[in-house]
Motif scaffolding. Structure first.
Motif, short mmCIF file in Angstrom:
data_model
loop_
_atom_site.label_atom_id
_atom_site.label_comp_id
_atom_site.label_asym_id
_atom_site.label_seq_id
_atom_site.Cartn_x
_atom_site.Cartn_y
_atom_site.Cartn_z
N THR A 155 21.61 68.28 65.14
CA THR A 155 22.48 67.13 64.88
C THR A 155 22.29 66.54 63.49
O THR A 155 23.17 65.83 63.00
N GLY A 156 21.15 66.78 62.85
CA GLY A 156 20.90 66.24 61.52
C GLY A 156 20.39 64.81 61.52
O GLY A 156 20.46 64.13 60.48
N ILE A 157 19.85 64.34 62.63
CA ILE A 157 19.37 62.95 62.69
C ILE A 157 18.15 62.75 61.79
O ILE A 157 17.94 61.65 61.26
N LEU A 158 17.36 63.80 61.58
CA LEU A 158 16.20 63.67 60.70
C LEU A 158 16.62 63.47 59.25
O LEU A 158 15.96 62.76 58.49
N LYS A 159 17.71 64.11 58.86
CA LYS A 159 18.20 63.97 57.49
C LYS A 159 18.70 62.56 57.21
O LYS A 159 18.75 62.13 56.05
N ASP A 160 19.08 61.85 58.27
CA ASP A 160 19.53 60.46 58.11
C ASP A 160 18.37 59.48 58.04
O ASP A 160 18.59 58.30 57.78
N HIS A 161 17.15 59.96 58.30
CA HIS A 161 15.98 59.08 58.30
C HIS A 161 14.85 59.74 57.50
O HIS A 161 13.73 59.89 57.98
N ILE A 162 15.13 60.13 56.27
CA ILE A 162 14.13 60.80 55.44
C ILE A 162 12.97 59.86 55.12
O ILE A 162 11.79 60.25 55.20
N GLN A 163 13.28 58.63 54.74
CA GLN A 163 12.20 57.68 54.41
C GLN A 163 11.31 57.42 55.63
O GLN A 163 10.08 57.39 55.51
N ARG A 164 11.92 57.26 56.78
CA ARG A 164 11.15 57.01 57.99
C ARG A 164 10.32 58.24 58.36
O ARG A 164 9.16 58.12 58.78
N THR A 165 10.90 59.40 58.18
CA THR A 165 10.16 60.64 58.44
C THR A 165 8.96 60.75 57.52
O THR A 165 7.85 61.12 57.95
N HIS A 166 9.14 60.42 56.26
CA HIS A 166 8.04 60.47 55.31
C HIS A 166 6.92 59.51 55.71
O HIS A 166 5.73 59.85 55.63
N ARG A 167 7.29 58.34 56.15
CA ARG A 167 6.30 57.33 56.54
C ARG A 167 5.51 57.79 57.76
O ARG A 167 4.27 57.64 57.81
N VAL A 168 6.19 58.35 58.77
CA VAL A 168 5.51 58.80 59.99
C VAL A 168 4.60 59.98 59.69
O VAL A 168 3.46 60.05 60.19
N VAL A 169 5.07 60.93 58.87
CA VAL A 169 4.26 62.10 58.55
C VAL A 169 3.03 61.69 57.74
O VAL A 169 1.92 62.19 57.99
N CYS A 170 3.19 60.77 56.80
CA CYS A 170 2.04 60.29 56.02
C CYS A 170 1.00 59.62 56.92
O CYS A 170 -0.21 59.82 56.75
N SER A 171 1.47 58.84 57.87
CA SER A 171 0.55 58.19 58.79
C SER A 171 -0.22 59.23 59.62
O SER A 171 -1.42 59.09 59.86
N LYS A 172 0.48 60.27 60.06
CA LYS A 172 -0.19 61.32 60.84
C LYS A 172 -1.19 62.09 59.98
O LYS A 172 -2.30 62.43 60.45
N LEU A 173 -0.85 62.36 58.73
CA LEU A 173 -1.78 63.06 57.85
C LEU A 173 -3.03 62.23 57.58
O LEU A 173 -4.13 62.78 57.46
N HIS A 174 -2.88 60.90 57.51
CA HIS A 174 -4.04 60.03 57.33
C HIS A 174 -4.98 60.13 58.54
O HIS A 174 -6.20 60.11 58.38
N SER A 175 -4.39 60.25 59.74
CA SER A 175 -5.23 60.34 60.94
C SER A 175 -5.97 61.66 61.01
O SER A 175 -7.02 61.76 61.65
N TYR A 176 -5.43 62.71 60.36
CA TYR A 176 -6.08 64.02 60.36
C TYR A 176 -7.07 64.17 59.21
O TYR A 176 -8.17 64.68 59.41
N PHE A 177 -6.66 63.75 58.01
CA PHE A 177 -7.43 64.06 56.82
C PHE A 177 -8.21 62.86 56.27
O PHE A 177 -9.02 63.04 55.36
N GLY A 178 -7.96 61.68 56.78
CA GLY A 178 -8.68 60.52 56.28
C GLY A 178 -8.32 60.21 54.84
O GLY A 178 -7.15 60.05 54.49
N ARG A 179 -9.32 60.14 53.97
CA ARG A 179 -9.07 59.81 52.57
C ARG A 179 -8.47 60.98 51.79
O ARG A 179 -7.77 60.77 50.81
N HIS A 180 -8.75 62.21 52.22
CA HIS A 180 -8.28 63.38 51.49
C HIS A 180 -6.91 63.82 52.02
O HIS A 180 -6.74 64.95 52.50
N VAL A 181 -5.96 62.93 51.90
CA VAL A 181 -4.61 63.23 52.39
C VAL A 181 -3.88 64.11 51.38
O VAL A 181 -3.86 63.79 50.18
N PRO A 182 -3.31 65.22 51.79
CA PRO A 182 -2.56 66.07 50.85
C PRO A 182 -1.27 65.37 50.42
O PRO A 182 -0.71 64.55 51.14
N THR A 183 -0.81 65.71 49.23
CA THR A 183 0.46 65.17 48.75
C THR A 183 1.60 65.75 49.59
O THR A 183 1.53 66.88 50.07
#
Length: 317
Positions: A155-183
């Motif tokens: 449906t393309g709903i993710l493409k309509d929420h790119i900023q929100r997707t970026h925020r959620v993915v960054c939060s998940k990466l912080h929970s996995y990698f801590g301070r060494h979060v990949p770009t």
């Protein structure tokens, strides 16, 4: 032929001919042998009833056996998935993910997944679950050292929420990698990209350890149709000859406008259903799915990597 005299008499007054004369007049045109009358067999209600019941019994038995087989197969796969989920749980530790794939000879450099927004999960709750699935898969890819992830949702709903997707993915990466979060870089065809939360044009240098590409149904066949129209118009205007149209040209244009061909495609579903996935990009892609699986799971992701490592790529001449 009928005699002229008799014909004239019949035309003048048919009542002048008696019955014998009329029969004599029509006798040459009648069949020599009487037609056989086909008689319908007598109905046998008891026999028909017994045959119907026998057919119904056979159909019911086949249906019950097949249903039993499906239930046993589903139960077996559920038990196996639970066992692997316990034995190979990542505990949100990239070190454990690297340990799980340490023995693999190769890993895909471009991984693609197909996710589905189910009808019963429409609305905010469905979007949240979809975003969480994307974030989990992104963390697994980062832990496994896969630099490119493309996520297809019809449906393309993710493409309509790119900023929100970026925020959620960054939060998940912080929970996995801590301070060494990949770009992190998130992009979509014909849409500006985001790198660490900063918007920049797609023509810029694609830096970052993990690049996520969001795809939808419009990036598949519609892109091929638009490219075909463009090439036809250029040919009509004598800007491009028919000899210049080749597979390399089409591949280069589609790779530039949509994406390059992924090495591995994971279908998180019980069977392979591409749902309008870009067809040009799966010509040589290894497609993996787990039978009777109906959700995103680390054991499916790990099984796909192991299957890809053992796959033999044989290309024709």
């Amino acid at each position: 032929m009928i005699a002229t005299h008799e014909t004239q008499m019949y035309r003048n007054d048919a009542t002048k001919l008696n019955i014998q004369e009329r029969e004599k007049l029509l006798k040459p045109y009648l069949p020599k042998k009487p037609l056989k009358v086909v008689r319908k067999p007598k109905s046998q209600p008891i026999r028909n009833f017994l045959m119907t019941q026998l057919h119904f019994l056979v159909f019911t038995a086949m249906h019950m056996l097949f249903s039993l087989y499906i239930r046993l197969r589903q139960t077996f796969h559920i038990v196996i998935d639970r066992i692997f989920a316990i034995l190979y749980y990542h505990h949100r530790a990239p070190e454990l993910i690297k340990q799980d794939i340490r023995g693999l000879e190769r890993i895909p450099q471009h991984l693609s997944v197909i996710l589905e927004l189910r009808a019963e999960e429409q609305g905010l709750a469905g979007l949240e679950k979809l975003l969480d699935d994307v974030a989990e898969i992104s963390a697994w890819c980062s832990g496994a050292g896969i630099p490119m992830l493309s996520v297809y949702e019809r449906t393309g709903i993710l493409k309509d929420h790119i900023q929100r997707t970026h925020r959620v993915v960054c939060s998940k990466l912080h929970s996995y990698f801590g301070r060494h979060v990949p770009t992190l870089q998130i992009q979509a065809p014909h849409v500006p990209s985001f790198l660490n939360g900063d918007e920049f044009e797609r023509s810029s240098s694609a830096g970052g350890h993990l690049s996520i590409l969001l795809l939808s149904e419009g990036d598949g066949r519609a892109t091929l149709i638009d490219l075909t129209k463009t090439l036809a118009e250029m040919s009509q205007r004598n800007k491009l000859s028919a000899a210049d149209v080749s597979l390399d040209l089409i591949d280069a244009e589609i790779s530039e406008s949509v994406m390059t061909e992924p090495d591995l495609l994971i279908v998180f579903g019980p069977y392979v259903k591409l749902q309008g996935y870009p067809p040009w990009q799966v010509r040589l892609t290894e497609i993996y799915h787990s039978q009777d699986n109906c959700g995103v799971g680390y054991q499916v992701f790990l099984g796909a990597l192991y299957n890809f490592a053992k796959a033999q790529m044989k290309f024709g001449r």
